[in-house]
Structure formats: structure tokens, C-alpha cells
Design a protein around this motif. Structure first.
Motif, PDB file in Angstrom:
ATOM      1  N   ARG A 134       6.606  67.553 -12.492  1.00 40.43           N
ATOM      2  CA  ARG A 134       7.337  68.571 -13.323  1.00 40.43           C
ATOM      3  C   ARG A 134       7.227  66.842 -14.290  1.00 40.43           C
ATOM      4  NH1 ARG A 134      12.770  71.804 -12.673  1.00 40.43           N
ATOM      5  NH2 ARG A 134      11.172  73.087 -11.528  1.00 40.43           N
ATOM      6  N   ILE A 135       5.915  66.001 -14.795  1.00 41.85           N
ATOM      7  CA  ILE A 135       5.681  65.237 -16.073  1.00 41.85           C
ATOM      8  C   ILE A 135       5.014  66.254 -17.218  1.00 41.85           C
ATOM      9  CG2 ILE A 135       4.582  63.460 -15.809  1.00 41.85           C
ATOM     10  CD1 ILE A 135       4.395  62.307 -13.216  1.00 41.85           C
ATOM     11  N   ARG A 136       5.407  65.272 -17.876  1.00 41.45           N
ATOM     12  CA  ARG A 136       4.588  65.731 -19.490  1.00 41.45           C
ATOM     13  C   ARG A 136       4.475  64.883 -20.265  1.00 41.45           C
ATOM     14  NH1 ARG A 136       8.302  69.926 -22.265  1.00 41.45           N
ATOM     15  NH2 ARG A 136       6.546  69.894 -23.863  1.00 41.45           N
ATOM     16  N   CYS A 137       4.071  64.543 -21.341  1.00 38.51           N
ATOM     17  CA  CYS A 137       4.427  63.852 -22.715  1.00 38.51           C
ATOM     18  C   CYS A 137       4.400  64.251 -23.595  1.00 38.51           C
ATOM     19  CB  CYS A 137       2.805  63.457 -22.968  1.00 38.51           C
ATOM     20  SG  CYS A 137       2.496  62.352 -24.543  1.00 38.51           S
ATOM     21  N   GLU A 138       5.801  64.346 -24.018  1.00 37.36           N
ATOM     22  CA  GLU A 138       7.153  64.555 -24.690  1.00 37.36           C
ATOM     23  C   GLU A 138       5.853  64.371 -26.169  1.00 37.36           C
ATOM     24  OE1 GLU A 138       9.236  66.180 -24.477  1.00 37.36           O
ATOM     25  OE2 GLU A 138       9.117  65.409 -22.632  1.00 37.36           O
ATOM     26  N   ALA A 139       4.752  63.590 -26.531  1.00 34.52           N
ATOM     27  CA  ALA A 139       4.301  63.462 -28.013  1.00 34.52           C
ATOM     28  C   ALA A 139       3.366  64.736 -28.216  1.00 34.52           C
ATOM     29  CB  ALA A 139       4.084  61.892 -28.187  1.00 34.52           C
ATOM     30  N   ASP A 140       2.785  64.541 -27.051  1.00 30.70           N
ATOM     31  CA  ASP A 140       1.509  65.933 -26.637  1.00 30.70           C
ATOM     32  C   ASP A 140       1.976  66.772 -26.160  1.00 30.70           C
ATOM     33  OD1 ASP A 140      -0.681  67.041 -27.492  1.00 30.70           O
ATOM     34  OD2 ASP A 140      -1.831  66.249 -25.465  1.00 30.70           O
ATOM     35  N   PRO A 141       2.970  67.800 -26.571  1.00 29.95           N
ATOM     36  CA  PRO A 141       3.800  68.944 -26.176  1.00 29.95           C
ATOM     37  C   PRO A 141       2.349  70.081 -25.631  1.00 29.95           C
ATOM     38  CG  PRO A 141       4.636  69.184 -28.582  1.00 29.95           C
ATOM     39  CD  PRO A 141       3.916  68.003 -28.293  1.00 29.95           C
ATOM     40  N   THR A 142       1.820  70.366 -26.617  1.00 26.03           N
ATOM     41  CA  THR A 142       0.469  71.722 -26.211  1.00 26.03           C
ATOM     42  C   THR A 142      -0.733  70.499 -25.346  1.00 26.03           C
ATOM     43  OG1 THR A 142      -0.762  70.698 -27.986  1.00 26.03           O
ATOM     44  CG2 THR A 142       1.495  72.304 -28.378  1.00 26.03           C
ATOM     45  N   GLY A 143      -0.806  69.181 -24.561  1.00 27.11           N
ATOM     46  CA  GLY A 143      -1.226  69.013 -24.175  1.00 27.11           C
ATOM     47  C   GLY A 143      -2.537  68.583 -24.447  1.00 27.11           C
ATOM     48  N   LYS A 144      -3.488  68.410 -25.754  1.00 25.46           N
ATOM     49  CA  LYS A 144      -4.054  68.479 -26.465  1.00 25.46           C
ATOM     50  C   LYS A 144      -5.098  67.043 -26.118  1.00 25.46           C
ATOM     51  CE  LYS A 144      -3.398  70.828 -30.593  1.00 25.46           C
ATOM     52  NZ  LYS A 144      -3.160  70.254 -32.121  1.00 25.46           N
ATOM     53  N   TYR A 145      -4.195  66.171 -25.835  1.00 26.03           N
ATOM     54  CA  TYR A 145      -5.130  65.416 -24.956  1.00 26.03           C
ATOM     55  C   TYR A 145      -5.008  64.515 -23.236  1.00 26.03           C
ATOM     56  CZ  TYR A 145      -4.898  63.557 -29.968  1.00 26.03           C
ATOM     57  OH  TYR A 145      -5.673  63.164 -31.839  1.00 26.03           O
ATOM     58  N   THR A 146      -4.420  65.761 -22.951  1.00 26.55           N
ATOM     59  CA  THR A 146      -4.672  65.546 -21.406  1.00 26.55           C
ATOM     60  C   THR A 146      -5.771  64.920 -20.375  1.00 26.55           C
ATOM     61  OG1 THR A 146      -3.162  67.555 -21.623  1.00 26.55           O
ATOM     62  CG2 THR A 146      -3.973  66.913 -19.553  1.00 26.55           C
ATOM     63  N   PHE A 147      -6.965  66.113 -21.095  1.00 30.69           N
ATOM     64  CA  PHE A 147      -8.384  65.590 -20.819  1.00 30.69           C
ATOM     65  C   PHE A 147      -9.107  64.922 -21.627  1.00 30.69           C
ATOM     66  CE2 PHE A 147      -6.737  68.845 -18.576  1.00 30.69           C
ATOM     67  CZ  PHE A 147      -6.708  68.611 -16.668  1.00 30.69           C
ATOM     68  N   ILE A 148      -8.399  64.788 -22.673  1.00 28.72           N
ATOM     69  CA  ILE A 148      -9.849  64.427 -24.574  1.00 28.72           C
ATOM     70  C   ILE A 148      -9.056  63.606 -24.836  1.00 28.72           C
ATOM     71  CG2 ILE A 148     -11.313  64.893 -25.865  1.00 28.72           C
ATOM     72  CD1 ILE A 148     -11.346  68.121 -24.511  1.00 28.72           C
ATOM     73  N   ARG A 149      -9.737  62.294 -24.489  1.00 28.52           N
ATOM     74  CA  ARG A 149      -8.763  61.260 -25.396  1.00 28.52           C
ATOM     75  C   ARG A 149      -8.980  61.015 -26.912  1.00 28.52           C
ATOM     76  NH1 ARG A 149      -7.944  55.334 -24.023  1.00 28.52           N
ATOM     77  NH2 ARG A 149      -9.455  55.577 -22.024  1.00 28.52           N
ATOM     78  N   ASN A 150     -10.170  61.602 -27.613  1.00 30.11           N
ATOM     79  CA  ASN A 150     -10.535  61.567 -29.028  1.00 30.11           C
ATOM     80  C   ASN A 150     -10.525  63.176 -29.322  1.00 30.11           C
ATOM     81  OD1 ASN A 150     -12.843  61.897 -27.374  1.00 30.11           O
ATOM     82  ND2 ASN A 150     -14.077  61.594 -28.792  1.00 30.11           N
TER      83      ASN A 150
END
Length: 261
Positions: free
Chosen positions: A182-198
Motif C-alpha cells: 500500500r505505497i502510493r504517491c499522493e501527488a500522482d493519484p492516477t499513476g501517470k508518472y509510475t513508469f514514465i518520467r516525462n
């Protein structure tokens, strides 16, 4: 027994796609050891023993013989209690092993990402890009059109297939681990930057109903697209992911651009 957490994480390791911390592997070994313990065999139902004893008493009285000892009934009931205790203990052992595995995965989540999955991704992505360049130099990237290509080109295509499979395993492992602990990035709730930096450099629109250019592509075609468009594939920590969101906050956002942010 409840299934071990992070099956995909362990599967990718077992397939040789990446390493894992020793403690994470040891937790899995302990879990499997508990799983392999033999279950006790159920004893005979004590009520059957009661029925048999009653019948034996009647037979003994009828034959003028001594009646049987009633201790067999208590022994039968004791065997049932021991069996139930064994089942309860096995259940607790299984739950404890699962909880310890999850705790170990949680403790080592970031090191697993940064010291094991990330180096594997970096190596995979570099190898893919090198092979993709060979295909571009040849003038064709589709495998079905490379059957008569030179050996070097066909080998590059095979390498792309292998690296695409490895990328799938690494991405699945990261997703499996993050969801399990249950780790997540609050700044990226939809996970757009999960695998792609740009992400927004590649897809600047902020409209939710506009699909990305790579939507629905196979893994190999997704990697082809990223290689052709300077996609930056990565495995960030939550903090790194948040910084990437901030770095591209103005892209595709006309309000922020107009305000000069």
C-alpha cells in the motif's frame, strides 16, 4: 493456506529477471516451509466410538462376559481435541507467516525498488533501445517483416522480444509490491508518472477523455513508441514521482501557462 503476497514479484525473480533482498527471499522460504508442513489426519468421530462401545457392552452382557473399558471414549474425545488444536495452530502459523512476509516486503520495499528492480529496468531499457536502433537502421521494426533480414537484424528483433517480456515482469513486480504494501504517491493519484518520467512531455493534454498515443499497444509496440519518442522509463520512489509531477506541472495546463507558472 492463504496465497503468499507478491506472487508476481517472486515469479519475476524466479524467472531470472532481477534479484531480490535476502530477507525478502527468506520470508518466502519460511512461508513455503509452513505451507509444506503435513496436516494431521482427522481421528475417528468420538460418537462412533460411543456407539461401538455401547454395542460391545450389550454383546458382553448377552455373552456373560466382562464389559469393555469406557476409557476408549475419553481417548477418542481427546484425539478430537488434539486434532482441532493442531488445525488451529496450523491456521495461526499460516497467518503469522503471511503477516511476516508482508512486513518484510514493506520494510524492504524501497531497497527492493532502488537496488533490485530499478537496475534491472535500466539494463532492460538500454538493451531494448540498442536493439531498436539496429532495427531502425535496417529500416523495419515489425518482426513479421524481418524473416529475410540479416542475422544481426533478426537477433536485434529477438532481443526486443526478450526485453519486452522482461519489462513486463519488472513492471508487474513493481505494481504487485506497491499494491501489496500500500505505497502510493499522493501527488500522482492516477499513476501517470509510475513508469514514465516525462509523461506530459509525451502527452501534453490534460483532458481525461483523451487517450495516450500508446493506449492499447502491446508491450513491444509500447517500448517501440517510447524509444522513438524519447520516453524516459523509470521506477521512481514516491518522492521522485512527486518531483516529476511538479517538474511537468505546467505542460498541457493552459491556466498555469497563462499565469506564468
Amino acid at each position: 493456506m492463504p496465497e503468499i503476497p507478491c506472487l508476481k514479484l517472486y515469479a519475476g525473480h524466479d524467472a531470472g529477471h532481477y534479484t531480490l533482498p535476502d530477507d525478502v527471499l527468506k520470508a518466502r522460504d519460511t512461508y513455503r516451509g509452513i505451507e509444506a508442513l503435513p496436516y494431521p489426519q482427522p481421528p475417528r468421530n468420538s460418537w462412533e466410538t460411543v456407539s461401538d462401545t455401547a454395542e460391545a457392552i450389550v454383546d458382553a452382557v448377552h455373552a456373560g462376559k466382562p464389559v469393555p473399558d469406557l476409557d476408549v471414549i475419553e481417548k477418542a474425545r481427546a484425539a478430537e481435541r488434539i486434532y482441532q488444536d493442531a488445525l488451529d495452530i496450523m491456521g495461526q502459523c499460516q497467518d503469522m507467516a503471511k503477516a511476516r512476509t508482508l512486513a518484510t516486503l514493506r520494510e524492504h520495499a524501497l531497497p527492493t525498488l532502488t537496488a533490485h528492480l530499478r537496475p534491472a529496468l535500466d539494463e532492460t531499457w538500454k538493451t531494448y533501445q540498442d536493439a531498436y536502433r539496429t532495427l531502425i537502421e535496417h529500416g523495419e521494426t515489425e518482426p513479421k517483416r524481418l524473416l529475410a533480414a540479416p542475422a544481426k537484424v533478426r537477433k536485434a528483433s529477438d532481443t526486443c522480444d526478450l526485453m519486452a517480456a522482461r519489462y513486463e515482469a519488472i513492471a508487474a513486480a513493481r505494481t504487485d509490491l506497491w499494491l501489496s504494501v500500500r505505497i502510493r504517491c499522493e501527488a500522482d493519484p492516477t499513476g501517470k508518472y509510475t513508469f514514465i518520467r516525462n509523461y506530459h512531455t509525451l502527452h501534453t493534454t490534460r483532458w481525461a477523455n483523451v487517450r495516450t498515443p500508446w493506449h492499447g499497444l502491446s508491450t513491444r509496440h509500447f517500448l517501440d513508441y517510447m524509444a522513438a519518442h524519447s520516453g524516459q522509463l523509470w521506477l521512481p520512489t514516491p518522492d521522485e514521482q512527486a518531483k516529476a509531477v511538479e517538474a511537468e506541472a505546467d505542460l498541457g495546463n493552459p491556466v498555469r501557462r497563462a499565469a506564468g507558472f
